[in-house]
Design a protein around this motif. Sequence first.
Motif, PDB file in Angstrom:
ATOM      1  N   ILE A  59      34.865  54.613  65.410  1.00 12.50           N
ATOM      2  CA  ILE A  59      36.803  54.989  65.322  1.00 12.50           C
ATOM      3  C   ILE A  59      37.111  55.985  64.084  1.00 12.50           C
ATOM      4  N   ALA A  60      35.820  56.288  62.808  1.00 13.95           N
ATOM      5  CA  ALA A  60      36.239  57.857  62.784  1.00 13.95           C
ATOM      6  C   ALA A  60      35.798  59.286  63.376  1.00 13.95           C
ATOM      7  N   GLU A  61      34.916  58.626  63.822  1.00 19.14           N
ATOM      8  CA  GLU A  61      34.571  59.769  64.747  1.00 19.14           C
ATOM      9  C   GLU A  61      35.914  59.923  65.952  1.00 19.14           C
ATOM     10  N   SER A  62      36.634  59.252  66.802  1.00 16.19           N
ATOM     11  CA  SER A  62      37.749  59.120  67.080  1.00 16.19           C
ATOM     12  C   SER A  62      38.717  59.603  66.598  1.00 16.19           C
ATOM     13  N   THR A  63      38.989  59.368  65.476  1.00 15.09           N
ATOM     14  CA  THR A  63      40.329  59.525  64.603  1.00 15.09           C
ATOM     15  C   THR A  63      40.397  60.217  63.322  1.00 15.09           C
ATOM     16  N   GLY A  64      39.003  61.138  62.912  1.00 17.81           N
ATOM     17  CA  GLY A  64      39.037  61.770  61.757  1.00 17.81           C
ATOM     18  C   GLY A  64      39.586  60.376  60.246  1.00 17.81           C
ATOM     19  N   ARG A  65      39.743  59.739  60.487  1.00 14.05           N
ATOM     20  CA  ARG A  65      39.934  58.690  59.457  1.00 14.05           C
ATOM     21  C   ARG A  65      38.892  58.005  58.683  1.00 14.05           C
ATOM     22  N   VAL A 108      40.573  44.833  58.347  1.00 15.75           N
ATOM     23  CA  VAL A 108      41.161  43.904  59.866  1.00 15.75           C
ATOM     24  C   VAL A 108      39.678  43.294  59.305  1.00 15.75           C
ATOM     25  N   THR A 109      39.535  41.864  59.360  1.00  9.93           N
ATOM     26  CA  THR A 109      38.286  41.084  59.182  1.00  9.93           C
ATOM     27  C   THR A 109      39.180  40.661  60.935  1.00  9.93           C
ATOM     28  N   GLY A 110      37.090  40.266  61.206  1.00  6.78           N
ATOM     29  CA  GLY A 110      37.003  39.902  62.382  1.00  6.78           C
ATOM     30  C   GLY A 110      37.420  41.272  63.518  1.00  6.78           C
ATOM     31  N   GLY A 111      37.122  42.101  63.086  1.00  5.73           N
ATOM     32  CA  GLY A 111      37.367  44.087  63.386  1.00  5.73           C
ATOM     33  C   GLY A 111      35.542  44.253  64.398  1.00  5.73           C
ATOM     34  N   ALA A 112      34.984  43.780  64.169  1.00  3.95           N
ATOM     35  CA  ALA A 112      34.060  44.319  64.750  1.00  3.95           C
ATOM     36  C   ALA A 112      34.036  44.881  66.051  1.00  3.95           C
ATOM     37  N   GLN A 113      34.848  43.485  66.950  1.00  3.37           N
ATOM     38  CA  GLN A 113      34.470  43.495  68.319  1.00  3.37           C
ATOM     39  C   GLN A 113      35.837  43.305  69.280  1.00  3.37           C
ATOM     40  N   GLY A 114      36.765  42.803  69.987  1.00  3.45           N
ATOM     41  CA  GLY A 114      37.538  42.068  70.410  1.00  3.45           C
ATOM     42  C   GLY A 114      38.639  43.051  69.884  1.00  3.45           C
ATOM     43  N   LEU A 115      39.906  41.882  70.065  1.00  9.20           N
ATOM     44  CA  LEU A 115      40.979  42.283  69.333  1.00  9.20           C
ATOM     45  C   LEU A 115      41.149  43.039  67.968  1.00  9.20           C
ATOM     46  N   GLY A 116      40.324  42.277  67.311  1.00 15.32           N
ATOM     47  CA  GLY A 116      39.885  43.050  66.138  1.00 15.32           C
ATOM     48  C   GLY A 116      39.970  44.645  65.941  1.00 15.32           C
ATOM     49  N   LYS A 117      38.344  44.375  67.051  1.00 15.63           N
ATOM     50  CA  LYS A 117      38.429  46.395  66.943  1.00 15.63           C
ATOM     51  C   LYS A 117      39.559  47.237  67.523  1.00 15.63           C
ATOM     52  N   SER A 118      40.318  47.219  68.172  1.00 16.18           N
ATOM     53  CA  SER A 118      41.099  47.069  69.449  1.00 16.18           C
ATOM     54  C   SER A 118      42.479  47.902  68.371  1.00 16.18           C
ATOM     55  N   MET A 119      43.141  46.557  67.454  1.00 20.00           N
ATOM     56  CA  MET A 119      43.898  46.666  66.663  1.00 20.00           C
ATOM     57  C   MET A 119      43.854  47.910  65.672  1.00 20.00           C
ATOM     58  N   ALA A 120      42.299  47.989  64.918  1.00 17.90           N
ATOM     59  CA  ALA A 120      41.642  48.514  64.332  1.00 17.90           C
ATOM     60  C   ALA A 120      42.291  50.299  64.427  1.00 17.90           C
ATOM     61  N   GLN A 121      41.472  50.197  66.336  1.00 20.91           N
ATOM     62  CA  GLN A 121      41.684  51.745  66.431  1.00 20.91           C
ATOM     63  C   GLN A 121      42.561  51.974  66.474  1.00 20.91           C
ATOM     64  N   GLY A 122      43.947  51.142  66.976  1.00 18.50           N
ATOM     65  CA  GLY A 122      45.474  51.475  66.800  1.00 18.50           C
ATOM     66  C   GLY A 122      45.619  51.628  65.311  1.00 18.50           C
ATOM     67  N   LEU A 123      45.522  50.962  64.928  1.00 15.73           N
ATOM     68  CA  LEU A 123      45.781  51.219  63.158  1.00 15.73           C
ATOM     69  C   LEU A 123      45.493  52.962  62.224  1.00 15.73           C
ATOM     70  N   ALA A 124      44.021  52.698  63.131  1.00 16.26           N
ATOM     71  CA  ALA A 124      43.738  54.250  62.126  1.00 16.26           C
ATOM     72  C   ALA A 124      44.240  55.319  63.404  1.00 16.26           C
ATOM     73  N   GLU A 125      44.947  55.568  64.546  1.00 16.16           N
ATOM     74  CA  GLU A 125      45.455  56.484  65.903  1.00 16.16           C
ATOM     75  C   GLU A 125      46.450  57.040  64.388  1.00 16.16           C
ATOM     76  N   ALA A 126      47.041  56.132  64.149  1.00 12.68           N
ATOM     77  CA  ALA A 126      48.846  56.170  63.777  1.00 12.68           C
ATOM     78  C   ALA A 126      48.193  56.313  61.994  1.00 12.68           C
ATOM     79  N   GLY A 127      47.164  56.555  61.616  1.00 14.06           N
ATOM     80  CA  GLY A 127      47.072  57.495  59.987  1.00 14.06           C
ATOM     81  C   GLY A 127      46.238  56.926  58.679  1.00 14.06           C
TER      82      GLY A 127
END
Length: 259
Positions: free
Chosen positions: A56-62, A17-36
């Motif tokens: 994200i790694a700590e909250s999802t284990g990915r 996810v580019t621009g993934g450090a904050q904002g919408l990118g961060k939220s989408m990355a979180q959801g993608l990690a939660e999905a595995g």
Amino acid sequence: MTTINERLRLDGKKIYVTGGAQGLGKSMAQGLAEAGADIAIVDIQLEKAQETAKEIAESTGRNVIAVKADVTSPEDVDKMIKTIVTKLGGLDVAFNNAGMVINTPATETSFEQWQKVINLNLNGIFLTAQAAGKYMIEHGGGSIVNTASMSAHIVNRPQPQASYNASKAGVIQLSKSLAIEWAKKGVRVNTISPGYMATDLTLNSEALKPLIKIWNDWAPMERMGKPEELQGIAVYLASDTSSFATGADFQIDGAFTAW
């Protein structure tokens, strides 16, 4: 036959996810990690990307890594792809999300400002989509998701932002063109067009506070979207459930553009 729940899972998929450090990118990355999925947080701000990756790694284990890249640099983008493939073990899905806006009247917009917005929002999308597409074509296919905006469909008001609107319209047409070129090569290309979203950056901006009230007054749902409300479409487009979806734009804007 697999179930819908199984097809929506992203276990084993490698995603950036580019621009993934904050904002919408961060939220989408979180959801993608939660999905595995295993995730690469790509951002020009490495320290912030590292913080997000750790969170994200700590909250999802990915497996979540941080990668620094200037997506307007072909050399940086090529290096980015190689780093992600090496560290994650492949690349299945690309979320090209990095972008910016400069609100100035067209008559007062300098050429440098115009170039800055077009370079990141359109050239950056082309370079990252091109690099991801090349890899995916050579390795059995994949899914590319480019962040456009409802601003590709309407002219926002009251803020003047011709450069942003033009760049986001370009993202949609670029993505449709790539979708057609790569349809038989196993690579799907779609766009997400968010409406006004209540990111921390937006909510904490003193300059935007008067505009937020105007936006909400005009919005059919009388509110901005929540960043997590993009997670569902992100997971769908990354998953095997969306195997027949390509060349499409998904407007997630609370019906703002339906007026």
